[in-house]
Design a protein around this motif. Structure first.
Motif, PDB file in Angstrom:
ATOM      1  N   ILE A  89     101.473  44.133  83.232  1.00  0.00           N
ATOM      2  CA  ILE A  89     101.256  44.795  84.584  1.00  0.00           C
ATOM      3  C   ILE A  89     102.092  43.832  85.326  1.00  0.00           C
ATOM      4  O   ILE A  89     102.871  44.120  86.899  1.00  0.00           O
ATOM      5  CB  ILE A  89      99.559  44.679  85.047  1.00  0.00           C
ATOM      6  N   ARG A  90     102.116  42.717  85.489  1.00  0.00           N
ATOM      7  CA  ARG A  90     102.432  41.553  85.946  1.00  0.00           C
ATOM      8  C   ARG A  90     103.936  41.768  85.884  1.00  0.00           C
ATOM      9  O   ARG A  90     104.968  41.388  87.033  1.00  0.00           O
ATOM     10  CB  ARG A  90     102.462  40.239  85.706  1.00  0.00           C
ATOM     11  N   GLU A  94     101.856  38.638  91.944  1.00  0.00           N
ATOM     12  CA  GLU A  94     100.626  39.265  91.951  1.00  0.00           C
ATOM     13  C   GLU A  94      99.379  40.077  90.682  1.00  0.00           C
ATOM     14  O   GLU A  94      97.923  41.150  91.465  1.00  0.00           O
ATOM     15  CB  GLU A  94      99.642  39.644  93.510  1.00  0.00           C
ATOM     16  N   GLY A  95      99.908  41.438  90.314  1.00  0.00           N
ATOM     17  CA  GLY A  95      99.628  43.078  89.368  1.00  0.00           C
ATOM     18  C   GLY A  95      99.828  43.609  90.747  1.00  0.00           C
ATOM     19  O   GLY A  95     100.618  43.677  91.687  1.00  0.00           O
ATOM     20  N   VAL A  96      98.902  45.355  90.227  1.00  0.00           N
ATOM     21  CA  VAL A  96      98.826  45.870  91.662  1.00  0.00           C
ATOM     22  C   VAL A  96      98.470  44.729  92.913  1.00  0.00           C
ATOM     23  O   VAL A  96      97.539  44.618  92.710  1.00  0.00           O
ATOM     24  CB  VAL A  96      97.826  47.109  90.832  1.00  0.00           C
ATOM     25  N   THR A  97      99.063  45.384  93.884  1.00  0.00           N
ATOM     26  CA  THR A  97      98.449  45.408  95.073  1.00  0.00           C
ATOM     27  C   THR A  97      97.630  46.696  95.679  1.00  0.00           C
ATOM     28  O   THR A  97      97.920  46.105  97.124  1.00  0.00           O
ATOM     29  CB  THR A  97      99.309  44.032  96.043  1.00  0.00           C
ATOM     30  N   GLY A  98      97.506  47.867  95.396  1.00  0.00           N
ATOM     31  CA  GLY A  98      97.156  48.717  96.009  1.00  0.00           C
ATOM     32  C   GLY A  98      97.749  50.195  95.122  1.00  0.00           C
ATOM     33  O   GLY A  98      98.183  50.011  94.115  1.00  0.00           O
ATOM     34  N   LEU A  99      98.139  51.341  95.396  1.00  0.00           N
ATOM     35  CA  LEU A  99      97.201  52.025  94.823  1.00  0.00           C
ATOM     36  C   LEU A  99      99.283  52.634  94.495  1.00  0.00           C
ATOM     37  O   LEU A  99     100.354  52.179  95.297  1.00  0.00           O
ATOM     38  CB  LEU A  99      97.628  54.024  95.577  1.00  0.00           C
TER      39      LEU A  99
END
Length: 381
Positions: free
Chosen positions: A42-43, A49-54
């Motif tokens: 994911i990172r 920060e990984g997923v930060t939104g859709l």
């Protein structure tokens, strides 16, 4: 002694019920594209920060929901039809069977490309408005136990002891498919004990391991208490008190206590999420959702809680869905990030079902005669 919270107004209840179902859909859509990725992956794909939104799914579509939201909607529809059969705001012994029929309608969405024809004009399964929604006819990695359990067509005796172990359907299974569909049991004003029992019994339609049932029941209780406006931690303590009454509760109770302890132990991180498990089984999914919801404290933190719930190496859509249910029930639909909500698949139908739940079970109801309610959408069988 802490004073009990005042009963919420009808408008506040409606906002929280909407928030619960729509928040669950948002969490589901946030986690869907990363469900099978490790935290490292994911990172690598989405940044430190990984997923930060859709983000887009594998087909390039943003905002798609999965079987978690699909089954939650059919749970709600089953409860509405069970209430319609009595017409008095209560649920009878047929409630579990009504939810089972609703899940068979969901099963149709997994087995057919479009709504199949009814067998007869009064077909108890292939009727109602929800099954006519084309967007629901999509396979989004449905759980094997849900599919195989419904295929067995067995409905538990609504009067049998809940602690009968194991259940007759998929007796060894405690997958998160029980808990991820159970928020509506907490939204209909049954009281904590009844919400627990009904959610747990309906869990046994597909999963026979007691932990699968107890996690679903505990989740329904937490949602039920959040409608009163209490903090997540208080709602979880209520669930723990109820769990203690049932033999074999220890696995579920331990997972909830671990989530509370972790939430009290410094700043939240994805690594802490992963210490609770992957969320593939019911008690782990519940624990991750509770931890992330507890971490979402303070103004503007709802989005942070949702993102925490999906950035891990596990069942991200289910943990996101559960966390969204909790945070939406706690804060109401107005607190949901509007830019995310606007892109969620099926949001209008989800909001409509939420409003129907609110009206059917919480009023306002006229003093005389039958309530004005769209029973044509919820046939009384």
């Amino acid at each position: 002694m802490t004073a009990a919270p005042a009963s919420p107004s009808t408008d506040a209840l409606r906002a929280r019920i909407r928030g619960c179902l729509l928040g669950g859909a948002i969490g589901d859509a946030l986690g869907n594209p990363v469900e099978f990725l490790s935290l490292d992956a994911i990172r690598r794909v989405h940044g430190a920060e990984g997923v930060t939104g859709l983000v887009p799914d594998s087909d390039g579509v943003v905002g798609r929901v999965t079987d978690d939201t699909q089954m939650t909607l059919f749970t709600a529809e089953g409860l509405l039809r069970a209430q319609a059969a009595t017409g008095d705001g209560e649920l009878g012994d047929d409630a579990v069977a009504a939810v089972h029929r609703a899940y068979l309608r969901w099963l149709d969405t997994q087995n057919h490309p479009a709504p199949p024809p009814a067998v007869s004009a009064d077909d108890p399964v292939r009727s109602g408005w929800l099954r006519t929604q084309p967007w629901l006819y999509a396979q989004r990695a449905p759980g094997n136990a849900c599919l195989s359990g419904l295929g067995q067509g067995r409905v538990p005796d609504p009067r049998a002891p809940l602690d009968e172990r194991p259940g007759p359907v998929n007796p060894g299974s405690k997958g998160c498919g029980t808990v991820m569909r159970s928020a509506p049991f907490g939204l209909i004003g049954l009281g904590a004990g009844r919400a627990f029992e009904l959610a747990a019994r309906c869990a046994r339609l597909t999963h026979g391991h007691p932990t699968g049932a107890y996690a679903a029941g505990a989740f329904a209780v937490i949602v039920h208490r959040l409608l009163d406006g209490v903090p997540v931690e208080v709602a979880v303590q209520c669930a723990l008190e109820l769990l203690a009454r049932y033999p074999g509760h220890e696995e579920t109770s331990a997972a909830l206590r671990a989530a509370l302890a972790l939430a009290a132990d410094g700043a939240p991180t994805p690594e802490k999420v992963e210490s609770l498990g992957g969320g593939w089984v019911a008690e782990e999914a519940l624990a991750i959702a509770v931890y992330a919801a507890c971490a979402a404290t303070g103004a503007g933190s709802l989005a942070g809680g949702l993102l925490l719930s999906v950035n891990h190496s596990g069942d991200s859509d289910s943990t996101g869905s559960l966390c969204g249910n909790l945070l939406g029930a706690r804060h109401g639909d107005a607190a949901l990030p509007p830019s995310w909500l606007a892109r969620i698949e099926g949001r209008a139908v989800t909001a409509e079902l939420a409003d129907d739940l609110s009206y059917a079970f919480h009023g306002p109801r006229p003093p005389h005669g039958e309530p004005v309610f769209p029973y044509g959408r919820y046939p009384r069988h």
